[in-house]
Enzyme design. Structure first.
Site, PDB file in Angstrom:
ATOM      1  N   VAL A   1       5.981  -3.278   5.604  1.00  0.00           N
ATOM      2  CA  VAL A   1       5.420  -3.793   4.366  1.00  0.00           C
ATOM      3  C   VAL A   1       6.124  -3.109   3.210  1.00  0.00           C
ATOM      4  CG1 VAL A   1       3.346  -3.921   2.927  1.00  0.00           C
ATOM      5  CG2 VAL A   1       3.183  -4.298   5.401  1.00  0.00           C
TER       6      VAL A   1
ATOM      7  N   ASN B   1      10.611   1.587  -1.184  1.00  0.00           N
ATOM      8  CA  ASN B   1      11.679   2.376  -0.569  1.00  0.00           C
ATOM      9  C   ASN B   1      11.158   3.574   0.214  1.00  0.00           C
ATOM     10  OD1 ASN B   1      13.647   0.685  -1.953  1.00  0.00           O
ATOM     11  ND2 ASN B   1      13.054   1.816  -3.810  1.00  0.00           N
ATOM     12  N   ARG B   2       9.920   3.461   0.672  1.00  0.00           N
ATOM     13  CA  ARG B   2       9.260   4.526   1.437  1.00  0.00           C
ATOM     14  C   ARG B   2       9.141   5.828   0.649  1.00  0.00           C
ATOM     15  NH1 ARG B   2       7.553   0.424   3.599  1.00  0.00           N
ATOM     16  NH2 ARG B   2       7.314   0.307   5.846  1.00  0.00           N
ATOM     17  N   MET B   3       9.214   5.741  -0.671  1.00  0.00           N
ATOM     18  CA  MET B   3       9.026   6.924  -1.511  1.00  0.00           C
ATOM     19  C   MET B   3       7.567   6.985  -1.944  1.00  0.00           C
ATOM     20  SD  MET B   3      11.901   8.446  -1.486  1.00  0.00           S
ATOM     21  CE  MET B   3      11.888   9.602  -2.857  1.00  0.00           C
TER      22      MET B   3
END
Length: 233
Positions: A20, A211-213
């Site tokens: 997601v 961005n998975r940050m």
């Protein structure tokens, strides 16, 4: 590890591409929602947790009070299952169970637990860890009598976590207790059934970002003092 032990194959392409995309910002961009920040915990963990739970309710997430409960068994192996949070206060997180169930016995032996609330549609998650203890009979009684009659009958019918031969046997057990108590009798609290309170020592808030940050803020108790820190995703 044995040299002939089975090794995992390549990642399944269908699973490997499942993800997601949280937030709607690019690199250096901003989300429409404000970022989770340490200052939001200036008043402690409880106000923010209640606010996020309200967000989940308003978003229409099914069973927003569902949480994954982690315990350890007699071998020290982790065990998880989903339970429903039935109380949230400065004291901690409260749920109810048969004390002879797997989780009840495991928490009696190792009275420490972790619970995680996951609300994927709103990109939020909270994990609470701390010592667990049984609540008073008065607290249990108050909650017990708020339950639907069918749920109270089910608590009497089920020898929770123990094997049973068939669904038919389970249905028969429910019918038996329904006949036993009739329709006009107040169903008493089942012996060895009640609440368990998890007193928070660590509470972590997670907020999904692009961005998975992701944002992760953790607050930890040290005696009477709480510290707050940001964690890398």
């Amino acid at each position: 590890m044995s040299s002939d032990a089975e090794q995992p194959g390549p990642a399944n392409p269908d699973l490997a591409t499942m993800r997601v995309g949280y937030g709607h910002q690019g690199i250096g961009g901003r989300s429409e929602e404000s970022d989770l920040d340490a200052e939001q915990l200036n008043d402690g963990w409880l106000p923010l947790m209640r606010r996020w739970l309200e967000d989940a309710v308003e978003a229409g997430i099914p069973e927003p009070n569902a949480m994954t409960l982690g315990t350890v068994d007699e071998h020290g192996h982790p065990c998880t299952r989903t339970v429903l949070c039935k109380g949230l206060s400065t004291a901690g997180v409260l749920f109810f169970t048969n004390y002879e169930s797997d989780k009840g016995r495991q928490l009696a032996a190792v009275p420490y637990a972790s619970v995680t609330f996951t609300w994927v549609p709103i990109a939020k998650q909270i994990t609470v860890r701390g010592p667990a203890e049984r609540v008073s009979a008065e607290v249990t009684d108050e909650y017990w009598h708020s339950r639907p009659r069918g749920s109270r009958l089910g608590a009497w019918a089920s020898e929770q976590s123990r094997p049973i031969g068939s669904r038919a046997e389970l249905d028969a057990a429910l019918l038996h207790v329904a006949e036993r108590f009739g329709v006009d009798v107040d169903i008493p609290v089942r012996p060895n059934w009640g609440g368990i309170l998890i007193r928070p020592e660590v509470v972590e808030f997670w907020q999904g970002r692009a961005n998975r940050m992701h944002n992760r803020i953790r607050t930890s108790r040290h005696g009477d003092r709480w510290t707050v820190e940001r964690l890398q995703p």
